[in-house]
Design a protein around this motif. Structure first.
Motif, PDB file in Angstrom:
ATOM      1  N   GLU A 287       0.829  -1.203   0.000  1.00 20.21           N
ATOM      2  CA  GLU A 287       0.000   0.000   0.000  1.00 20.21           C
ATOM      3  C   GLU A 287       0.866   1.257   0.000  1.00 20.21           C
ATOM      4  O   GLU A 287       0.584   2.218  -0.713  1.00 20.21           O
ATOM      5  CB  GLU A 287      -0.937   0.010   1.219  1.00 20.21           C
ATOM      6  CG  GLU A 287      -2.064  -0.969   1.134  1.00 20.21           C
ATOM      7  CD  GLU A 287      -2.996  -0.672  -0.034  1.00 20.21           C
ATOM      8  OE1 GLU A 287      -3.299   0.514  -0.279  1.00 20.21           O
ATOM      9  OE2 GLU A 287      -3.406  -1.630  -0.702  1.00 20.21           O
ATOM     10  N   LYS A 288       1.943   1.227   0.774  1.00 19.37           N
ATOM     11  CA  LYS A 288       2.842   2.370   0.840  1.00 19.37           C
ATOM     12  C   LYS A 288       3.488   2.632  -0.522  1.00 19.37           C
ATOM     13  O   LYS A 288       3.536   3.781  -0.991  1.00 19.37           O
ATOM     14  CB  LYS A 288       3.925   2.095   1.891  1.00 19.37           C
ATOM     15  CG  LYS A 288       4.914   3.207   2.079  1.00 19.37           C
ATOM     16  CD  LYS A 288       5.957   2.843   3.116  1.00 19.37           C
ATOM     17  CE  LYS A 288       7.029   3.888   3.241  1.00 19.37           C
ATOM     18  NZ  LYS A 288       8.098   3.475   4.167  1.00 19.37           N
ATOM     19  N   VAL A 289       3.929   1.572  -1.180  1.00 16.50           N
ATOM     20  CA  VAL A 289       4.553   1.712  -2.494  1.00 16.50           C
ATOM     21  C   VAL A 289       3.537   2.218  -3.515  1.00 16.50           C
ATOM     22  O   VAL A 289       3.853   3.070  -4.354  1.00 16.50           O
ATOM     23  CB  VAL A 289       5.166   0.362  -2.935  1.00 16.50           C
ATOM     24  CG1 VAL A 289       5.610   0.402  -4.385  1.00 16.50           C
ATOM     25  CG2 VAL A 289       6.331  -0.004  -2.037  1.00 16.50           C
ATOM     26  N   LYS A 290       2.301   1.711  -3.431  1.00 18.30           N
ATOM     27  CA  LYS A 290       1.256   2.181  -4.354  1.00 18.30           C
ATOM     28  C   LYS A 290       1.012   3.665  -4.188  1.00 18.30           C
ATOM     29  O   LYS A 290       0.883   4.403  -5.173  1.00 18.30           O
ATOM     30  CB  LYS A 290      -0.053   1.413  -4.113  1.00 18.30           C
ATOM     31  CG  LYS A 290      -0.061   0.027  -4.680  1.00 18.30           C
ATOM     32  CD  LYS A 290      -1.405  -0.627  -4.435  1.00 18.30           C
ATOM     33  CE  LYS A 290      -1.461  -2.030  -4.957  1.00 18.30           C
ATOM     34  NZ  LYS A 290      -2.768  -2.664  -4.695  1.00 18.30           N
ATOM     35  N   LYS A 291       0.929   4.120  -2.937  1.00 23.19           N
ATOM     36  CA  LYS A 291       0.696   5.547  -2.682  1.00 23.19           C
ATOM     37  C   LYS A 291       1.840   6.390  -3.230  1.00 23.19           C
ATOM     38  O   LYS A 291       1.628   7.444  -3.833  1.00 23.19           O
ATOM     39  CB  LYS A 291       0.514   5.793  -1.187  1.00 23.19           C
ATOM     40  CG  LYS A 291      -0.811   5.300  -0.654  1.00 23.19           C
ATOM     41  CD  LYS A 291      -0.939   5.542   0.820  1.00 23.19           C
ATOM     42  CE  LYS A 291      -2.248   4.984   1.365  1.00 23.19           C
ATOM     43  NZ  LYS A 291      -2.362   5.171   2.814  1.00 23.19           N
ATOM     44  N   GLU A 292       3.085   5.917  -3.019  1.00 22.33           N
ATOM     45  CA  GLU A 292       4.236   6.651  -3.536  1.00 22.33           C
ATOM     46  C   GLU A 292       4.187   6.729  -5.055  1.00 22.33           C
ATOM     47  O   GLU A 292       4.453   7.778  -5.644  1.00 22.33           O
ATOM     48  CB  GLU A 292       5.536   5.983  -3.088  1.00 22.33           C
ATOM     49  CG  GLU A 292       5.833   6.140  -1.619  1.00 22.33           C
ATOM     50  CD  GLU A 292       7.073   5.382  -1.190  1.00 22.33           C
ATOM     51  OE1 GLU A 292       7.716   4.710  -2.038  1.00 22.33           O
ATOM     52  OE2 GLU A 292       7.403   5.446   0.006  1.00 22.33           O
ATOM     53  N   TYR A 293       3.833   5.628  -5.684  1.00 27.18           N
ATOM     54  CA  TYR A 293       3.756   5.581  -7.145  1.00 27.18           C
ATOM     55  C   TYR A 293       2.687   6.543  -7.657  1.00 27.18           C
ATOM     56  O   TYR A 293       2.913   7.290  -8.614  1.00 27.18           O
ATOM     57  CB  TYR A 293       3.471   4.153  -7.608  1.00 27.18           C
ATOM     58  CG  TYR A 293       3.322   4.030  -9.101  1.00 27.18           C
ATOM     59  CD1 TYR A 293       4.435   4.071  -9.934  1.00 27.18           C
ATOM     60  CD2 TYR A 293       2.072   3.893  -9.681  1.00 27.18           C
ATOM     61  CE1 TYR A 293       4.308   3.966 -11.300  1.00 27.18           C
ATOM     62  CE2 TYR A 293       1.926   3.775 -11.052  1.00 27.18           C
ATOM     63  CZ  TYR A 293       3.053   3.818 -11.856  1.00 27.18           C
ATOM     64  OH  TYR A 293       2.920   3.722 -13.207  1.00 27.18           O
TER      65      TYR A 293
END
Length: 173
Positions: free
Chosen positions: A76-82
């Motif tokens: 989820e964190k990586v998705k938000k950053e992306y």
């Protein structure tokens, strides 16, 4: 024959509910041995009673679940950053598009030229003229199709010939 004192909790459909082993009320919870030889229906209220049974804590299973949860949070964190990066990139493109209006005019002219070229080739096709490459490709496809038909006929003739197949063994060995 000794029964193990380890049972797994399973659920059954509401239509398959049977009487609880203790209070005789309909229950969909079943305690069953790992080898599926012994089972009994029991209410959820009795499972929560600390004097009736106690759960076996699966530390490996809990560790695996915790790891999966941590992995999900990381995803989820990586998705938000992306998504944030994509949003920033779009904003930059909008700003650069304002500056590139002159360049856009040139690209529009090129696109119009490409369209006219495509229209010319369509007109040539409509008149019935084919390029030499297309003719060669069509000839090859026809030749391949004829070869395949010929091979299929030969194979059918071979299968009709009884000498093609080996004979059954006869006599002494």
């Amino acid at each position: 024959m000794s029964l193990t004192n380890v049972y797994h909790l399973r659920r059954v459909a509401d239509t398959s509910a049977k009487a609880c082993f203790i209070c005789y009320k309909p229950s969909t919870s079943v305690l069953i041995t790992p080898d599926n030889k012994d089972f009994f229906y029991v209410c959820l209220a009795h499972l929560q009673d600390r004097h009736f049974c106690s759960p076996i804590v699966d530390t490996e299973g809990q560790a695996a679940r915790a790891k999966e949860e941590a992995m999900a949070q990381e995803i989820e964190k990586v998705k938000k950053e992306y998504e944030e990066k994509q949003r920033r990139k779009k904003e930059r493109e909008k700003e650069s598009n304002k500056d590139d209006n002159n360049k856009d005019k040139d690209t529009e002219k090129e696109k119009e030229n490409e369209k006219t070229d495509k229209e010319k080739t369509k007109e040539a096709d409509a008149t019935g003229f084919k390029s030499t490459e297309e003719k060669e490709r069509d000839d090859k496809m026809r030749i391949d199709r004829l070869r395949n038909i010929e091979m299929a006929k030969r194979n059918q003739e071979r299968f009709k010939n009884p000498s093609l197949f080996p004979s059954a063994p006869s006599g002494d060995l």
